[in-house]
Design a protein around this motif. Structure first.
Motif, PDB file in Angstrom:
ATOM      1  N   MET A 116      43.181   2.218  -0.599  1.00 54.75           N
ATOM      2  CA  MET A 116      44.330   1.637   0.249  1.00 54.75           C
ATOM      3  C   MET A 116      43.931  -0.236   0.250  1.00 54.75           C
ATOM      4  SD  MET A 116      44.596   1.723   4.690  1.00 54.75           S
ATOM      5  CE  MET A 116      45.424   3.383   4.241  1.00 54.75           C
ATOM      6  N   GLN A 117      44.940  -1.325   0.201  1.00 55.19           N
ATOM      7  CA  GLN A 117      44.870  -2.803  -0.119  1.00 55.19           C
ATOM      8  C   GLN A 117      43.877  -2.481   1.945  1.00 55.19           C
ATOM      9  OE1 GLN A 117      47.599  -4.749  -0.755  1.00 55.19           O
ATOM     10  NE2 GLN A 117      46.062  -6.819  -0.991  1.00 55.19           N
ATOM     11  N   LEU A 118      42.794  -3.860   1.576  1.00 56.43           N
ATOM     12  CA  LEU A 118      42.503  -4.428   2.766  1.00 56.43           C
ATOM     13  C   LEU A 118      43.156  -5.423   3.117  1.00 56.43           C
ATOM     14  CD1 LEU A 118      39.168  -2.466   2.685  1.00 56.43           C
ATOM     15  CD2 LEU A 118      41.093  -1.616   4.256  1.00 56.43           C
ATOM     16  N   LYS A 119      43.110  -5.733   4.915  1.00 52.85           N
ATOM     17  CA  LYS A 119      43.335  -7.427   5.619  1.00 52.85           C
ATOM     18  C   LYS A 119      41.993  -8.046   5.178  1.00 52.85           C
ATOM     19  CE  LYS A 119      44.826  -8.590   8.983  1.00 52.85           C
ATOM     20  NZ  LYS A 119      46.630  -8.548   9.930  1.00 52.85           N
ATOM     21  N   ASN A 120      42.089  -8.972   5.223  1.00 46.11           N
ATOM     22  CA  ASN A 120      40.852  -9.931   5.292  1.00 46.11           C
ATOM     23  C   ASN A 120      40.370  -9.997   6.623  1.00 46.11           C
ATOM     24  OD1 ASN A 120      38.402 -12.059   5.773  1.00 46.11           O
ATOM     25  ND2 ASN A 120      38.314 -12.769   3.468  1.00 46.11           N
ATOM     26  N   PRO A 121      39.847  -9.738   7.250  1.00 46.97           N
ATOM     27  CA  PRO A 121      39.747 -10.053   8.624  1.00 46.97           C
ATOM     28  C   PRO A 121      39.557 -11.447   9.556  1.00 46.97           C
ATOM     29  CG  PRO A 121      37.138  -9.563   7.987  1.00 46.97           C
ATOM     30  CD  PRO A 121      38.352  -9.454   6.794  1.00 46.97           C
ATOM     31  N   ILE A 122      39.373 -12.513   8.507  1.00 40.42           N
ATOM     32  CA  ILE A 122      39.519 -13.895   9.102  1.00 40.42           C
ATOM     33  C   ILE A 122      40.920 -14.783   8.746  1.00 40.42           C
ATOM     34  CG2 ILE A 122      39.599 -15.518   6.390  1.00 40.42           C
ATOM     35  CD1 ILE A 122      38.274 -16.899   9.093  1.00 40.42           C
ATOM     36  N   LEU A 123      42.199 -13.962   8.333  1.00 41.68           N
ATOM     37  CA  LEU A 123      43.430 -13.895   8.076  1.00 41.68           C
ATOM     38  C   LEU A 123      43.833 -13.779   9.282  1.00 41.68           C
ATOM     39  CD1 LEU A 123      46.160 -14.615   6.111  1.00 41.68           C
ATOM     40  CD2 LEU A 123      45.951 -12.177   6.105  1.00 41.68           C
ATOM     41  N   GLY A 124      44.633 -12.574  10.011  1.00 43.97           N
ATOM     42  CA  GLY A 124      44.842 -13.006  11.231  1.00 43.97           C
ATOM     43  C   GLY A 124      44.216 -13.864  12.267  1.00 43.97           C
ATOM     44  N   LEU A 125      42.871 -14.503  12.518  1.00 44.44           N
ATOM     45  CA  LEU A 125      42.570 -15.667  12.656  1.00 44.44           C
ATOM     46  C   LEU A 125      42.850 -16.921  12.113  1.00 44.44           C
ATOM     47  CD1 LEU A 125      38.013 -15.258  13.636  1.00 44.44           C
ATOM     48  CD2 LEU A 125      40.912 -14.249  14.852  1.00 44.44           C
ATOM     49  N   CYS A 126      43.437 -17.055  11.091  1.00 52.17           N
ATOM     50  CA  CYS A 126      43.909 -18.766  10.399  1.00 52.17           C
ATOM     51  C   CYS A 126      45.393 -18.886  10.400  1.00 52.17           C
ATOM     52  CB  CYS A 126      43.624 -18.326   8.448  1.00 52.17           C
ATOM     53  SG  CYS A 126      41.587 -18.499   8.199  1.00 52.17           S
ATOM     54  N   GLN A 127      45.569 -17.180  11.106  1.00 50.28           N
ATOM     55  CA  GLN A 127      47.359 -16.999  11.098  1.00 50.28           C
ATOM     56  C   GLN A 127      47.104 -17.789  13.100  1.00 50.28           C
ATOM     57  OE1 GLN A 127      48.814 -13.610  10.175  1.00 50.28           O
ATOM     58  NE2 GLN A 127      49.134 -14.141   7.993  1.00 50.28           N
ATOM     59  N   GLN A 128      46.517 -17.513  13.946  1.00 50.81           N
ATOM     60  CA  GLN A 128      46.327 -18.038  14.884  1.00 50.81           C
ATOM     61  C   GLN A 128      45.895 -19.033  15.477  1.00 50.81           C
ATOM     62  OE1 GLN A 128      45.168 -13.975  16.808  1.00 50.81           O
ATOM     63  NE2 GLN A 128      43.060 -15.011  17.116  1.00 50.81           N
ATOM     64  N   SER A 129      45.533 -19.259  14.821  1.00 52.26           N
ATOM     65  CA  SER A 129      44.455 -21.531  14.679  1.00 52.26           C
ATOM     66  C   SER A 129      45.358 -22.015  15.858  1.00 52.26           C
ATOM     67  CB  SER A 129      43.881 -21.804  13.405  1.00 52.26           C
ATOM     68  OG  SER A 129      45.823 -21.789  12.868  1.00 52.26           O
TER      69      SER A 129
END
Length: 214
Positions: free
Chosen positions: A1-14
């Motif tokens: 299963m492909q995993l989403k990098n945990p930093i991605l959500g933070l960057c998107q809500q910056s």
């Protein structure tokens, strides 16, 4: 299963926090900061905007527009910092000296600074400014990751050759501690590698990554 990098959500809500002309105007020196540096017109603002999926950093056809330390909040403990672009001849000398003095103060005394992303235009890598930043990073023990920006301006083969050449030059002159990759904001090339570096520096790499699409 492909995993989403945990930093991605933070960057998107910056979100934008503040701009600082001097070090004493910066946010409290705690938590995790990653700073983005680059010679004027190296694609720094475009890279930041692509990584955050937003228009946080102002892009301009006039190099040298970023004249302050601009802070962007990811969460209560983590920030990205857009540093002034350097090396553009039309910027007045007193302003250049002001930038240099306060940039050195920030880089040398900021405890929360965990790493430095250095942007180099793939068509003009290893400028005098780049060499100074490499020297500083190694001398201070600051982790550095290089984005060879505007990789879409070259064919993939030519871009790969530049990557290998610069990589060898850095390894010879500064050792193995500095990492480097190809990057293109318009083509969204190299995003995953850059996110992996950011997550590691901000101590997010071991926090349970979320499955993509869930």
């Amino acid at each position: 299963m492909q995993l989403k990098n945990p930093i991605l959500g933070l960057c998107q809500q910056s979100t934008f926090m503040l701009s600082a002309a001097k070090v004493d105007q910066c946010p409290d020196d705690e938590g995790f900061e990653v700073a983005f540096a680059g010679r004027s017109n190296a694609g720094k603002s475009s890279a930041l905007n692509t990584l955050t999926h937003a228009s946080l950093a102002r892009t301009s056809k006039t190099p040298g527009r970023t004249q302050l330390l601009n802070f962007f909040k990811l969460d209560d403990d983590r920030r990205l910092v857009d540093l002034p672009g350097y090396g553009y001849a039309k910027v007045p000398i007193p302003l250049k000296l002001h930038w240099q003095r306060h940039l050195e103060a920030y880089l040398g005394g900021r405890e929360s600074l965990k790493g430095l992303i250095l942007m180099m235009d793939i068509r003009h890598p290893m400028t005098d400014f780049d060499l100074l930043m490499l020297d500083w990073a190694v001398a201070s023990g600051m982790p550095m990751h290089i984005l060879l920006t505007k990789a879409d301006k070259l064919t993939y083969g030519a871009a790969k050759n530049v990557l290998l050449k610069v990589q060898a030059e850095i390894r010879k002159g500064w050792g193995d501690a500095i990492s480097i990759q190809l990057f293109s904001a318009p083509k969204r090339l190299g995003l995953e590698d850059a996110y992996t570096v950011l997550a590691g520096w901000m101590e997010l790499a071991d926090k349970g990554a979320e499955p993509v699409g869930q």
